[in-house]
Design an enzyme around this catalytic site. Structure first.
Site, mmCIF file in Angstrom:
data_model
loop_
_atom_site.group_PDB
_atom_site.id
_atom_site.type_symbol
_atom_site.label_atom_id
_atom_site.label_comp_id
_atom_site.label_asym_id
_atom_site.label_seq_id
_atom_site.Cartn_x
_atom_site.Cartn_y
_atom_site.Cartn_z
ATOM 1 N N TYR A 143 -31.895 18.775 14.139
ATOM 2 C CA TYR A 143 -32.023 17.470 13.486
ATOM 3 C C TYR A 143 -31.240 17.408 12.174
ATOM 4 C CZ TYR A 143 -35.673 15.183 16.284
ATOM 5 O OH TYR A 143 -36.380 14.550 17.272
ATOM 6 N N LYS A 194 -35.818 29.085 23.340
ATOM 7 C CA LYS A 194 -34.885 29.173 24.472
ATOM 8 C C LYS A 194 -34.007 30.393 24.232
ATOM 9 C CE LYS A 194 -33.028 27.573 28.290
ATOM 10 N NZ LYS A 194 -33.766 27.602 29.586
ATOM 11 N N ASP A 226 -38.364 25.370 28.795
ATOM 12 C CA ASP A 226 -38.440 24.694 30.107
ATOM 13 C C ASP A 226 -39.734 25.057 30.816
ATOM 14 O OD1 ASP A 226 -37.456 27.307 30.270
ATOM 15 O OD2 ASP A 226 -36.042 26.903 31.892
ATOM 16 N N ASP A 250 -40.429 17.958 19.203
ATOM 17 C CA ASP A 250 -40.387 16.511 19.417
ATOM 18 C C ASP A 250 -40.750 16.199 20.866
ATOM 19 O OD1 ASP A 250 -39.741 13.744 18.920
ATOM 20 O OD2 ASP A 250 -37.843 14.088 19.959
ATOM 21 N N ASP A 254 -44.749 14.951 22.606
ATOM 22 C CA ASP A 254 -44.961 13.730 23.399
ATOM 23 C C ASP A 254 -45.607 14.076 24.743
ATOM 24 O OD1 ASP A 254 -43.829 12.045 21.493
ATOM 25 O OD2 ASP A 254 -42.570 10.990 22.955
HETATM 26 C C1 IPM Z 1 -41.219 11.637 16.150
HETATM 27 C C2 IPM Z 1 -40.138 10.632 16.450
HETATM 28 C C3 IPM Z 1 -39.003 10.846 15.459
HETATM 29 C C4 IPM Z 1 -38.451 12.219 15.700
HETATM 30 C C5 IPM Z 1 -37.893 9.796 15.513
HETATM 31 C C6 IPM Z 1 -38.450 8.387 15.357
HETATM 32 C C7 IPM Z 1 -36.832 10.051 14.491
HETATM 33 O O1 IPM Z 1 -39.728 10.727 17.764
HETATM 34 O O2 IPM Z 1 -41.770 11.617 15.041
HETATM 35 O O3 IPM Z 1 -41.521 12.452 17.033
HETATM 36 O O4 IPM Z 1 -37.595 12.413 16.576
HETATM 37 O O5 IPM Z 1 -38.870 13.150 15.007
HETATM 38 MG MG MG Z 2 -40.882 12.070 18.927
#
Ligand code: IPM
Ligand code: MG
Length: 360
Positions: A143, A194, A226, A250, A254
């Site tokens: 990032y 990885k 993975d 990230d 999710d």
């Molecule tokens: C998160 C989001 C952010 C990230 C984006 C909005 C920049 O997806 O907080 O997970 O990728 O970190």
């Molecule tokens: Mg995110």
């Protein structure tokens, strides 16, 4: 004596202002009961800041955050700003806030509540009892690594470049947080990388392994990313605490969030070495339902509970707030994202009202 806390509010975009407003009401009520007082200061971030000032993170916002005890952030982004150049996008404001406050540790719990087991898209026996904490490195890795950009070669060909880089110091500081987090939980830490392909991951694995000598009571394991993505949906109960880099975290956070049925339920904490942390829901700004009183405010409310626990050191107030959330779920109140047969549908404001009742 009443303890006073200065809280910066960053409502941001989309459903942000609605869920923030519910959370502020709830915090005020909680404050009355727990003898805490909050001084709220609102500041601009994301698209709202772009519209007002041209920048997704005005310097004034960063200063206000730095001068407060803690920061509550709702969500940023929306279709309207998606086509702006990267430096002016809402996401750049969020990344700038993380970097500007030195928030290298992102804690994202994914806990399946018994009330919501059936909201998950996975089978009951797979998700029941899942309780995972993802510790994501937040200010390094691909990032932020240099060089980055879209460059042109001498032959006039374009090249998109990003750099995944970690220094030993960056790995060690997030590693320590992860081991300490695991210590307060069930004592198992899985480091995700990885390292079968990437040198940066090899260094990650070596440092985390070396650190484990300081934490003999923690059971450390390593997993390729993975495989981790697969194991999370195959048998998530094998995980307690997961530590990983920025990009993998990230994605995996999710995925872990979805085990719980709705990303609309999950809070997060972003912490630095000192200074205020930022507490925000894992979900985004949901522009498709913004302003319609449909949003689920519970992830924002639970983020405020994490703030009380980590930044303000008020565990009793945090417990009480989390209990109120469980109470309204037990009473059958549901926003659209977690609605099920036989439950009572409420909007964002309605959820706020029943929470206030549950608190008092
Ligand atoms: C998160 C989001 C952010 C990230 C984006 C909005 C920049 O997806 O907080 O997970 O990728 O970190
Ligand atoms: Mg995110």
């Amino acid at each position: 004596m009443t303890q006073t806390y200065r809280i910066t509010l960053l409502p941001g975009d989309g459903i942000g202002p609605e869920i923030m407003s519910v959370t502020v009401d709830v915090l005020k009520e909680l404050g009355r009961q727990e003898n805490l007082s909050f001084e709220f200061q609102e500041a601009l971030i994301g698209g709202a800041a772009i519209d007002a000032t041209g920048s997704p993170l005005p310097e004034e916002t960063l200063q206000t955050c730095r001068g407060s005890d803690s920061v509550l952030l709702a969500a940023i982004g929306g279709y309207k700003w998606d086509t702006l150049p990267r430096s002016q996008r809402p996401e750049t404001g969020l990344l700038g806030l993380r970097a500007g406050l030195g928030l290298f540790a992102n804690l994202r719990p994914a806990k399946v509540l018994p009330q919501l087991v059936d909201a998950s898209s996975l089978k009951r026996e797979v998700v029941e009892g899942v309780d995972i904490m993802v510790v994501r490195e937040l200010t390094g890795g691909i990032y932020f690594g240099q060089p980055r950009g879209i460059f042109e070669t001498e032959a006039g060909e374009q090249r998109g470049v990003n750099t995944m880089v970690y220094t030993p110091a960056e790995i060690d500081r997030i590693g320590k947080i992860a081991f300490e987090t695991a210590q307060k939980r069930r004592g198992q830490l899985c480091s995700v990388d990885k390292s079968n392909v990437l040198e940066v991951s090899q260094l990650w694995r070596d440092r985390i392994t070396a650190l484990s000598a300081d934490y003999p009571n923690i059971e450390l394991s390593h997993m390729y990313v993975d495989n981790a993505a697969m194991q999370l949906v195959r048998w998530p109960k094998q995980f307690d605490t997961i530590v990983t880099g920025n990009l993998f975290g990230d994605i995996l956070s999710d995925e872990a969030a979805m085990l719980t049925g709705s990303i609309g339920m999950l809070p997060s904490a972003s912490l630095g070495a000192d200074g205020p942390g930022v507490y925000e829901p894992v979900h985004g700004s949901a522009p498709d339902i913004a302003g319609q009183d449909k949003a689920n405010p519970l992830a924002q409310v639970l983020s405020a509970a994490m703030m009380l626990r980590y930044d303000l050191d008020q565990p009793a107030a945090a417990d009480r707030l989390e209990q109120a959330v469980l109470t309204v779920l037990d009473q059958g109140y549901r926003t659209g994202d977690i609605m099920a047969e036989g439950m009572t549908a409420v909007g964002c404001k309605g959820m706020g009202e029943v929470l206030l009742k549950a608190l008092s």
